[in-house]
Enzyme design. Structure first.
Site, PDB file in Angstrom:
ATOM      1  N   LYS A   1       0.847  -1.198   0.000  1.00  0.00           N
ATOM      2  CA  LYS A   1       0.000   0.000   0.000  1.00  0.00           C
ATOM      3  C   LYS A   1       0.885   1.251   0.000  1.00  0.00           C
ATOM      4  O   LYS A   1       1.885   1.312   0.725  1.00  0.00           O
ATOM      5  CB  LYS A   1      -0.891  -0.010   1.252  1.00  0.00           C
ATOM      6  CG  LYS A   1      -1.674   1.281   1.507  1.00  0.00           C
ATOM      7  CD  LYS A   1      -2.711   1.564   0.452  1.00  0.00           C
ATOM      8  CE  LYS A   1      -3.408   2.909   0.669  1.00  0.00           C
ATOM      9  NZ  LYS A   1      -4.230   3.316  -0.482  1.00  0.00           N
TER      10      LYS A   1
ATOM     11  N   CYS B   1      -1.903  10.241  -6.267  1.00  0.00           N
ATOM     12  CA  CYS B   1      -3.073   9.972  -5.425  1.00  0.00           C
ATOM     13  C   CYS B   1      -4.045  11.148  -5.505  1.00  0.00           C
ATOM     14  O   CYS B   1      -3.678  12.281  -5.175  1.00  0.00           O
ATOM     15  CB  CYS B   1      -2.673   9.726  -3.974  1.00  0.00           C
ATOM     16  SG  CYS B   1      -4.134   9.468  -2.937  1.00  0.00           S
TER      17      CYS B   1
ATOM     18  N   THR C   1      -9.577  -2.899  -9.166  1.00  0.00           N
ATOM     19  CA  THR C   1     -10.981  -3.128  -8.819  1.00  0.00           C
ATOM     20  C   THR C   1     -11.368  -4.608  -8.865  1.00  0.00           C
ATOM     21  O   THR C   1     -12.044  -5.115  -7.957  1.00  0.00           O
ATOM     22  CB  THR C   1     -11.894  -2.321  -9.772  1.00  0.00           C
ATOM     23  OG1 THR C   1     -11.625  -0.922  -9.607  1.00  0.00           O
ATOM     24  CG2 THR C   1     -13.362  -2.576  -9.480  1.00  0.00           C
TER      25      THR C   1
HETATM   26  C1  SIN Z   1      -6.041   6.227  -1.739  1.00  0.00           C
HETATM   27  O1  SIN Z   1      -5.541   5.717  -0.728  1.00  0.00           O
HETATM   28  O2  SIN Z   1      -6.790   7.200  -1.676  1.00  0.00           O
HETATM   29  C2  SIN Z   1      -5.725   5.660  -3.088  1.00  0.00           C
HETATM   30  C3  SIN Z   1      -4.294   5.848  -3.392  1.00  0.00           C
HETATM   31  C4  SIN Z   1      -4.069   6.287  -4.789  1.00  0.00           C
HETATM   32  O3  SIN Z   1      -5.006   6.376  -5.590  1.00  0.00           O
HETATM   33  O4  SIN Z   1      -2.927   6.579  -5.120  1.00  0.00           O
END
Ligand code: SIN
Length: 311
Positions: free
Chosen positions: A45, A130, A272
């Site tokens: 992540k 992001c 997704t």
């Molecule tokens: C998020 O955590 O909002 C998604 C991260 C991303 O789209 O880079």
């Protein structure tokens, strides 16, 4: 070498598939499930210096055509993922990518210095895209800021790394972004695309938005984004011949993986569809991709990559 073998930065991958950062990779348990799946690799992540809870829920919503999310970078902080990267069993043959999404240039340099000092084989993917942190615009939509970021990271980190890019929608922007990326030889790969940011899904029954953060605005993925993802993969494949491309966006079948490969991708991430189907999806995608390659008589992914024909 098997039919599905792939390489990135000279590293061997048993197949081109991995998760998109953000999906099934926030916790060690999820990362371990990816490591145990049929994915060829996995990415953590996107992390920040300090742990974050992210945006208020509901912050992910699936629709018949894909998903909308505004997660807001919920993550356990970079040290958690660095501990995972240090303990990770690289000898098992599944490379690990390490996604970094600092809230400032200084934060990125802090995290990258620690990652470099740890000297693990993990490959850094620097997230410049992001769309979901209120008050923090996407860096890759500010070309001057992106240039400064890549300059500083190239000088300080001084090792090959990749960048996670947002989608672009204009040829002039493909040209300008690629020209900046091409200034930095240490930018070894380009991941296209993050979600299409700041879309709005509306439920007509409730006459409401479907996610809570940002008045319902969020990044969309899934079927909505496949053609945009393919265009961005191909645009950067053509413009950045010294770099590799990781395709991301709209992949839910082996045929979609094949499209990303034709467009120029070396590896392909799944977002997704992984969220909806779970890590078992990688077994299905590998099988479907193998069937297509065999039907067409291909012996390797090298024969497919970037071979998209124009009319
Ligand atoms: C998020 O955590 O909002 C998604 C991260 C991303 O789209 O880079």
């Amino acid at each position: 070498m098997s039919l599905l073998s792939a390489t990135l930065l000279g590293t061997h991958f048993a197949n081109p598939l991995l998760n998109a950062s953000g999906v099934h990779c926030r916790f060690n348990t999820e990362l371990d499930e990816l490591a145990a799946s049929a994915a060829g690799s996995l990415v953590t992540k996107s992390c920040t210096v300090l742990a974050r809870d992210g945006n208020p829920e509901p912050r992910y919503f699936a629709t018949p055509l894909g998903s909308i999310n505004s997660m807001g970078l919920p993550n356990a902080g970079y040290q958690y993922y660095l501990d995972y990267a240090k303990a990770y069993d690289y000898a098992a043959g599944k490379p690990l990518l390490f996604s970094v999404a600092g809230l400032s240039l200084e934060d990125n340099l802090t995290m990258l210095a620690a990652i470099k000092a740890a000297a693990t084989p993990a490959i850094v993917e620097l997230n410049l895209s992001c769309p979901n942190v209120p008050g923090k615009p996407q860096i890759a939509y500010d070309f001057a800021a992106m240039d400064r970021m890549l300059d500083a990271v190239s000088r300080d980190y001084a090792l090959p790394f990749g960048v996670k890019m947002p989608p672009y929608f204009d040829i002039a922007h493909f040209d300008e972004a690629a020209a900046i990326l091409n200034k930095y030889p240490l930018v070894a790969f380009v991941t296209c695309i993050n979600s299409i940011g700041n879309a709005l899904v509306i439920d007509t029954e409730t006459e409401s938005v479907v996610i809570k953060p940002k008045d319902g605005f969020g990044g969309i993925g899934g079927d909505y984004v496949l053609p945009t993802a393919l265009a961005n993969v191909n645009a950067f494949y053509r413009r950045c011949p010294a770099k590799q491309i990781i395709g991301c966006g709209g992949v839910k079948t082996g045929e979609h993986v094949f499209m990303h490969l034709l467009a120029g991708a070396s590896l392909v991430q799944v977002g997704t569809a992984l969220y909806e189907e779970g890590p078992g999806i990688f077994t299905r995608l590998n099988a479907e991709l193998t069937t297509i390659l065999q039907r067409k008589g291909y012996q390797s992914l090298d024969e497919v990559r970037g071979k998209l024909r124009t009319l």
